[in-house]
Design a protein around this motif. Structure first.
Motif, mmCIF file in Angstrom:
data_model
loop_
_atom_site.group_PDB
_atom_site.id
_atom_site.type_symbol
_atom_site.label_atom_id
_atom_site.label_comp_id
_atom_site.label_asym_id
_atom_site.label_seq_id
_atom_site.Cartn_x
_atom_site.Cartn_y
_atom_site.Cartn_z
ATOM 1 N N CYS A 34 0.912 -1.114 0.101
ATOM 2 C CA CYS A 34 0.033 -0.049 -0.165
ATOM 3 C C CYS A 34 0.772 1.292 -0.040
ATOM 4 C CB CYS A 34 -0.892 0.138 1.312
ATOM 5 S SG CYS A 34 -2.211 -1.179 1.296
ATOM 6 N N LYS A 35 1.851 1.325 0.860
ATOM 7 C CA LYS A 35 2.641 2.351 0.921
ATOM 8 C C LYS A 35 3.544 2.657 -0.279
ATOM 9 C CE LYS A 35 4.786 3.034 5.085
ATOM 10 N NZ LYS A 35 5.866 2.612 6.228
ATOM 11 N N ALA A 36 3.966 1.632 -0.780
ATOM 12 C CA ALA A 36 4.888 1.894 -1.960
ATOM 13 C C ALA A 36 4.199 2.185 -3.196
ATOM 14 C CB ALA A 36 5.378 0.334 -2.485
ATOM 15 N N LEU A 37 2.941 1.549 -3.337
ATOM 16 C CA LEU A 37 1.964 2.054 -4.394
ATOM 17 C C LEU A 37 1.616 3.537 -4.327
ATOM 18 C CD1 LEU A 37 0.409 -1.169 -5.520
ATOM 19 C CD2 LEU A 37 2.216 -0.175 -6.545
ATOM 20 N N ARG A 38 1.312 3.788 -3.382
ATOM 21 C CA ARG A 38 0.840 5.338 -2.889
ATOM 22 C C ARG A 38 1.818 6.301 -3.314
ATOM 23 N NH1 ARG A 38 -3.086 6.561 2.066
ATOM 24 N NH2 ARG A 38 -3.672 8.399 0.573
ATOM 25 N N GLU A 39 3.245 5.918 -2.872
ATOM 26 C CA GLU A 39 4.269 6.688 -3.144
ATOM 27 C C GLU A 39 4.295 7.079 -4.766
ATOM 28 O OE1 GLU A 39 7.644 4.776 -2.083
ATOM 29 O OE2 GLU A 39 7.330 5.000 0.189
ATOM 30 N N GLU A 40 4.014 6.056 -5.569
ATOM 31 C CA GLU A 40 3.946 6.129 -7.123
ATOM 32 C C GLU A 40 2.869 7.070 -7.540
ATOM 33 O OE1 GLU A 40 6.528 5.444 -8.681
ATOM 34 O OE2 GLU A 40 7.593 4.701 -7.018
ATOM 35 N N GLY A 41 1.960 7.475 -6.665
ATOM 36 C CA GLY A 41 0.843 8.304 -7.126
ATOM 37 C C GLY A 41 -0.353 7.432 -7.511
ATOM 38 N N TYR A 42 -0.542 6.166 -7.334
ATOM 39 C CA TYR A 42 -1.840 5.330 -7.612
ATOM 40 C C TYR A 42 -2.787 5.554 -6.438
ATOM 41 C CZ TYR A 42 1.304 3.088 -11.172
ATOM 42 O OH TYR A 42 1.835 2.815 -11.982
ATOM 43 N N ARG A 43 -4.032 5.298 -6.776
ATOM 44 C CA ARG A 43 -5.181 5.307 -5.985
ATOM 45 C C ARG A 43 -5.083 3.793 -5.436
ATOM 46 N NH1 ARG A 43 -10.666 4.253 -6.627
ATOM 47 N NH2 ARG A 43 -11.988 5.145 -4.799
#
Length: 419
Positions: A34-43
């Motif tokens: 969750c943290k890694a993908l939110r860092e990339e700007g994904y919802r």
């Protein structure tokens, strides 16, 4: 290659309630993802039925559904969230997440709502989890597997057992923590375990294979990206031999009793397997057994997802397997991602450690007085503790709140090690 810009929203399936065979290691993995993908700007959309996990904290996902992890609930959430660029990441929720994703894909839900499965495709999951297909692939690339057969009914299973010969190991397909499986030494035990395994498997399928009881057991944590970069993150050796579930075994990382030649042979086999299965964007756990008398090496099984051992390997090496796997799923390659520990080398450098990490399982049989305490291929521990300091076994035993027995001359002294 840069991350994918065609994806906008990623739905992650959690592992649900903490149960025997599937515990907090998947909360650890899902939180990293969750943290890694939110860092990339994904919802991020998360479905998980366990509100007590860190993964379901409000800041981890943009929208969290506290719903049962069933095909019906996942399909309903996908219907609510359907939009352009919606993807499903099923590899962070253990066997539960994988099984539900498979059911949703087979029901045509993903196609209906235009959802892409990332991390592991339906075909990859089939090749790794279907016992017949996995055996065929291993044999096709020249690897050794135990003599075995697949049973879907009791009559079919009895014929296979007669061909293989007792004792046999029974492994149900698509189950968690070895649920329903075990070793059968006589026909009475075979009847009981085979019928139990067929009931436990969601596809009513069991693998009946030649017994390798007492062989040494090893695991390799492997990662691969779309550019065909492959790294072995960690080797793990089970102190307990084949016949005891990995989750119930004391394990050490890195492997201690393999010669360099044996390790390289195992490493080559793991690279060949992950390529043949087709895992392109993430991590896998591959298990091997070695005959201590002859050195014969066989492939036991493969998990095309973040596993219980992935959490141990991450903590042992500092290589964040779930985080890297999540980023590989959205298009990055290993050489584009930095190693969190060195901050200088890329993630395609294989970790090397100069210490030993020991994992000790934790059982609570006192809470289940009628439970059989015999350790078999069905996992019974409720947690684990680990240590990577000197005297790591003693310290891990202490962390697991287990007494340490030290023989002194003709007597035995029981002490509690200081953490």
């Amino acid at each position: 290659m840069p991350r994918r810009t065609d994806l906008k929203t990623i739905m992650i399936i959690g592992s649900g309630p903490i149960v025997i065979g599937q515990g907090c290691e998947f909360d650890y993995s899902g939180t990293q993802a969750c943290k890694a993908l939110r860092e990339e700007g994904y919802r991020i959309v998360l479905i998980n039925s366990n509100p007590a996990t860190i993964m379901t904290d409000p800041q981890m996902a943009d929208r969290t559904y506290i719903e049962p992890i069933t095909p019906e609930a996942v399909a309903k959430v996908l219907e609510i969230e359907q939009s352009e660029g919606l993807a499903l990441l099923p590899t962070m929720g253990g066997q539960t997440g994988l099984n539900v994703a498979v059911a949703v894909a087979d029901a045509g839900v993903l196609e209906r709502f235009g959802v892409e499965m990332i991390g592991a495709t339906r075909e990859v999951i089939h090749r790794a989890e279907d016992r017949t297909e996995f055996k065929r692939i291993c044999l096709s690339i020249g690897l050794d597997v135990p003599a075995s057969g697949i049973g879907h009914t009791m009559d079919e299973s009895r014929r296979i057992a007669a061909e293989v010969g007792l004792p046999v190991c029974i492994r149900p397909a698509y189950t968690l923590g070895g649920t329903g499986g075990g070793f059968a030494f006589n026909i009475e035990e075979f009847e009981e375990i085979a019928s139990r395994g067929l009931r436990a498997s969601p596809v009513s399928e069991i693998l009946i294979e030649q017994s390798v009881l007492g062989w040494k057991e090893y695991e390799l944590e492997v990662m691969r990206d779309k550019a065909d970069n492959v790294v072995i993150v960690c080797s793990i050796e089970n102190i307990d031999p084949m016949g005891v579930h990995t989750g119930d075994s004391i394990t050490v990382a890195p492997a201690q009793t393999l010669t360099d030649k044996e390790y390289q042979r195992m490493r080559d086999a793991a690279l060949a397997i992950i390529r043949a299965i087709g895992v392109e964007t993430g991590g896998s756990n591959i298990q091997f057994a070695v005959d201590p008398e002859t050195g014969r090496m066989i492939v036991v099984e493969m998990n095309p997802r973040v596993s219980r051992s992935s959490a141990l390997a991450s903590k042992a090496t500092g290589f964040p397997i779930a985080k890297i796997a999540a980023k590989l799923a959205v298009g990055y390659t290993l050489d584009e991602l930095a190693n969190d520990i060195t901050e200088k080398t890329p993630a395609c450098f294989e970790p090397t450690i100069d210490y030993v990490v020991t994992k000790i399982p934790r059982w609570t049989f006192e809470k289940f007085p009628e439970a059989d305490e015999t350790l078999t291929t069905q996992m019974k521990s409720v947690g684990e503790a680990s240590s990577r300091q000197s005297s790591s076994i003693v310290r891990a035993l202490s962390a697991a709140e287990m007494p340490v027995v030290i023989p002194v001359a003709a007597s035995t002294v029981t002490v509690k090690a200081v953490p």
